[in-house]
Write an enzyme that holds these catalytic residues in place. Structure first.
Site, PDB file in Angstrom:
ATOM      1  N   TYR A  22       0.836  -1.209   0.000  1.00 28.53           N
ATOM      2  CA  TYR A  22       0.000   0.000   0.000  1.00 28.53           C
ATOM      3  C   TYR A  22       0.866   1.251   0.000  1.00 28.53           C
ATOM      4  CZ  TYR A  22      -3.459   3.400   1.683  1.00 28.53           C
ATOM      5  OH  TYR A  22      -4.275   4.496   1.822  1.00 28.53           O
ATOM      6  N   ALA A  23       1.856   1.301   0.895  1.00 29.29           N
ATOM      7  CA  ALA A  23       2.713   2.481   0.988  1.00 29.29           C
ATOM      8  C   ALA A  23       3.509   2.692  -0.297  1.00 29.29           C
ATOM      9  CB  ALA A  23       3.649   2.355   2.187  1.00 29.29           C
TER      10      ALA A  23
END
Length: 269
Positions: free
Chosen positions: A173-174
Site C-alpha cells: 500500500y505504501a
C-alpha cells in the site's frame, strides 16, 4: 489506512446557505465512491454544484438518490479500475451522456496488513494495480478527453501520509501511494500546458464509522497519542482541501501533495 470505512452523510446543499455551488456546471468523476472517503468526496462535490459521476463496480442507488434528495446531481457508471476495457467503456459513456469530466477524483484503493515475508505476490500486484496503475489509466483517459474538448481540468489523486512516511506491514500500500505521489508530479508537469492541474491529497488517520470502535481501544488510543495534535482528522476537514484542489480557488496549484493529517507527519522520530 486513509481510505477505509463508511462516511457520515455530507450536509445537504439545503443546509449550507449560500456557501455552495462553487463547482456548478462541472462534471466530476469520483472512483471508489461506495463508502468512506469516496462517498464523502462525491457528496461534497455535489453539494458544491458539480454533476457527480460515481465510478464503481456495482450500482450505488443509496448515494445517487441521497444526492438528488439534497438538491444535487449524480449518476453511476460501471467502472473496474483494474480493467482497462472497463475504464475505457466508462469514459465513453460519461463523455457521450454528460460530456468529458472536468474534475476527476482518483479515490479507489485497497490495502492489506501483512508481513512482507508472508505476502502473496498476487496480492502485491493487486494492490499496485488498484492503487497506482488504475489511477494512471483513469488520469490519462480523462486528460485525453479534456485536451480533445479544449477544456481545463483538475485531477485529484487520493494518496496517504504513508506515501511520505513508513509503517509496519503495509509495504504494498505504501509503495503504491508513494508511486501515486510521484505520478502526480509527473503528470502535473506534462499537462500544465493544457491547463490540466494534477494534485494529491494525503490524508492521515481519518475517523469513520468503520474504524471508530478501534480508536476507542487502548491500542487505538495509543496511536492517537502519537499524533502531535492528539486527535484524528474529522472527515469533514477534507472537504475544503478537496474543493480547493478541484475548483477555481486552486487555479495556480498543480503538482502539490497536500497532507491533511492533524499534524501527523510532524511527529518526531
Amino acid at each position: 489506512m486513509s481510505q477505509l470505512g463508511n462516511a457520515e452523510p455530507a450536509a445537504s446543499a439545503k443546509t449550507q446557505g449560500g456557501a455552495g455551488r462553487r463547482l456548478a456546471n462541472r462534471v466530476a468523476l469520483v472512483t471508489g465512491a461506495s463508502r468512506g472517503l469516496g462517498r464523502f468526496f462525491a457528496e461534497t462535490l455535489a453539494r458544491e454544484g458539480a454533476h457527480v459521476i460515481l465510478g464503481n463496480r456495482s450500482d450505488l442507488p443509496e448515494i445517487t438518490d441521497g444526492i438528488a434528495r439534497a438538491g444535487g446531481e449524480a449518476n453511476f457508471v460501471v467502472m473496474d479500475v483494474t480493467r482497462d476495457d472497463s475504464i475505457l467503456r466508462a469514459f465513453e459513456e460519461i463523455t457521450k451522456q454528460w460530456g468529458p469530466p472536468a474534475i476527476v477524483v482518483n479515490n479507489a484503493g485497497i490495502t492489506e496488513v501483512v508481513d512482507t515475508l508472508e505476502e502473496d505476490p498476487a496480492d502485491f500486484d493487486r494492490i499496485l494495480s488498484t492503487n497506482l496503475r488504475g489511477p494512471w489509466m483513469i488520469a490519462r483517459e480523462a486528460a485525453r478527453r479534456m485536451v480533445a474538448a479544449k477544456i481545463p481540468g483538475s485531477i485529484v489523486n487520493v494518496a496517504s501520509i504513508l506515501a511520505l512516511r513508513q509503517a509496519g506491514r503495509v509495504t504494498a500500500y505504501a509503495t503504491a501511494k508513494a508511486g501515486l505521489v510521484q505520478m502526480t508530479k509527473q503528470l502535473a508537469l506534462e499537462w500544465a500546458r493544457y491547463r490540466i492541474r494534477v494534485n494529491a491529497l494525503a490524508p492521515g488517520y481519518v475517523e469513520t464509522d468503520f474504524n471508530r470502535d478501534f480508536f476507542q481501544t487502548e491500542k487505538g488510543q495509543e496511536m492517537i497519542r502519537r499524533i502531535p495534535s492528539r486527535r484524528l482528522t474529522p472527515m469533514q476537514d477534507l472537504a475544503e482541501p478537496l474543493i480547493l484542489l478541484a475548483g477555481d480557488g486552486g487555479a495556480s496549484i498543480t503538482g502539490v501533495v497536500l497532507p491533511v493529517d492533524a499534524g501527523h507527519l510532524l511527529s518526531s522520530l
